[in-house]
Design an enzyme around this catalytic site. Structure first.
Site, PDB file in Angstrom:
ATOM      1  N   GLU A 147      -0.316   1.510  -6.120  1.00 46.41           N
ATOM      2  CA  GLU A 147      -0.052   2.396  -7.262  1.00 46.41           C
ATOM      3  C   GLU A 147       1.419   2.280  -7.610  1.00 46.41           C
ATOM      4  O   GLU A 147       2.272   2.353  -6.720  1.00 46.41           O
ATOM      5  CB  GLU A 147      -0.355   3.856  -6.915  1.00 46.41           C
ATOM      6  CG  GLU A 147      -1.820   4.203  -7.021  1.00 46.41           C
ATOM      7  CD  GLU A 147      -2.076   5.700  -6.886  1.00 46.41           C
ATOM      8  OE1 GLU A 147      -2.914   6.235  -7.612  1.00 46.41           O
ATOM      9  OE2 GLU A 147      -1.409   6.335  -6.041  1.00 46.41           O
TER      10      GLU A 147
ATOM     11  N   ASP B 216      -5.237   0.447  -1.887  1.00 46.27           N
ATOM     12  CA  ASP B 216      -4.519   0.851  -3.106  1.00 46.27           C
ATOM     13  C   ASP B 216      -3.134   0.273  -3.280  1.00 46.27           C
ATOM     14  O   ASP B 216      -2.308   0.347  -2.359  1.00 46.27           O
ATOM     15  CB  ASP B 216      -4.220   2.369  -3.051  1.00 46.27           C
ATOM     16  CG  ASP B 216      -5.438   3.217  -3.142  1.00 46.27           C
ATOM     17  OD1 ASP B 216      -6.392   2.815  -3.783  1.00 46.27           O
ATOM     18  OD2 ASP B 216      -5.406   4.317  -2.547  1.00 46.27           O
TER      19      ASP B 216
ATOM     20  N   GLU C 107     -11.098   2.048   0.577  1.00 48.44           N
ATOM     21  CA  GLU C 107     -10.231   1.840  -0.593  1.00 48.44           C
ATOM     22  C   GLU C 107      -8.923   1.192  -0.147  1.00 48.44           C
ATOM     23  O   GLU C 107      -8.386   1.521   0.901  1.00 48.44           O
ATOM     24  CB  GLU C 107      -9.969   3.209  -1.227  1.00 48.44           C
ATOM     25  CG  GLU C 107      -9.275   3.175  -2.556  1.00 48.44           C
ATOM     26  CD  GLU C 107      -9.121   4.580  -3.166  1.00 48.44           C
ATOM     27  OE1 GLU C 107     -10.091   5.383  -3.164  1.00 48.44           O
ATOM     28  OE2 GLU C 107      -8.011   4.875  -3.630  1.00 48.44           O
TER      29      GLU C 107
END
Ligand SMILES: *[C@@H]1O[C@H](CO)[C@@H](O)[C@H](O)[C@H]1NC(C)=O
Length: 281
Positions: free
Chosen positions: A100, A98, A96
């Site tokens: 955010e 990311d 993953e």
């Protein structure tokens, strides 16, 4: 006549091919009408209210690529809201990458949280404030992912370079195809100033907007990754890209001035010693 029309036609066809199309590239996955595709499929908006957030995911899975999206984040008092934009594979030992965006009170800075999971293991958080207000205009957030680097970029400025250090025993995302996901949701139990500041629902619905998606990427289909060979042999292309000294300098600028958390310097968190990639970075 033909010589006048032809350039016009060629030009409008190119515009369509370039601009992409949210219907073509993405599926809205949740939120019952809170996610919308607008403006001839050139704009996508997510919204959040007290009963639900919303989200979308890419139709394609990718294995390596340079993926750009422009985002304009929830304006005003966005405390408690989180806009997640990330790549992820599936399964228990997933990879993953990311981004955010943690909202904040009006006038207080957003936090851009980044993380990299490899083989199911994350704990590699680096957080930044931004050098602009990400709610006023669209800005470009990019992931350059090739066999040797995962580079996070904001408006073309690298902020983080996760290197392939498999030779030192650090797993690297290189064999699991990933989809693009994004969602807007309520995380007021932890997001803003450690959860002390709650979402103010009198400001709902909260809206984040997306446009100008571009994936110059290898698309996964029936168990193989379709990478243009031209890309692999192009020394200037994303497949072979790494940070030259000017880009490294820009990354240092971003990290020195805007990084607010780096797991690689958090000795309290890793009393047995920092993760191996930290001593080499
Ligand atoms: C919100 O603003 C405060 C005060 O400037 C800052 O410390 C914090 O990093 C900001 N972001 C979040 C998500 O709390």
């Amino acid at each position: 006549m033909a010589s006048v029309l032809f350039p016009l036609l060629a030009c409008s066809l190119m515009t369509i091919a370039w601009a992409g199309n949210f219907y073509q590239d993405f599926d809205i996955t949740w939120g019952e009408g809170r996610a919308k595709i607008l403006d001839n499929a050139q704009l996508l908006t997510l919204s959040l209210d007290k009963s639900s957030g919303s989200g979308f995911q890419s139709k394609n899975e990718y294995l390596f690529g340079k993926i750009d999206m422009q985002l304009k984040l929830v304006p005003g008092n966005s405390a408690g809201t989180v806009t997640a934009y990330y790549l992820s594979s599936q399964g228990p030992s997933h990879d993953e990458i990311d981004f955010e965006f943690l909202g904040n009170l009006s006038g207080d800075p957003y936090t851009l949280h980044t993380n990299v999971f490899t083989q199911g293991k994350g704990n590699r958080e680096m957080q930044f404030h931004l050098w602009f207000d990400p709610t006023k205009d669209f800005h470009t957030y990019s992931i350059l992912w090739n066999p040797r680097h995962v580079i996070f970029m904001v408006d073309g400025i690298p902020i983080r370079d996760f290197k392939n250090l498999e030779s030192r025993g650090v797993a690297f995302p290189k064999s699991q195809p990933m989809r693009i996901y994004s969602s807007l949701w309520n995380a007021d139990d932890w997001a803003t100033q450690g959860g002390r500041i709650k979402t103010d629902w009198t400001n709902a619905p909260f809206t984040a907007s997306y446009r100008n998606f571009n994936a110059d990427a290898c698309i996964w289909s029936s168990g193989t990754s379709n990478c243009p060979n031209s890309q692999k042999s192009d020394n200037a292309g994303w497949w072979n890209q790494e940070l030259d000294s000017a880009s490294q300098q820009r990354m240092r600028w971003a990290q020195q001035n805007y990084m607010i958390y780096n797991y690689c310097t958090d000795l309290n968190r890793f009393p047995q010693g920092l993760p191996p990639e930290c001593s080499i970075a």
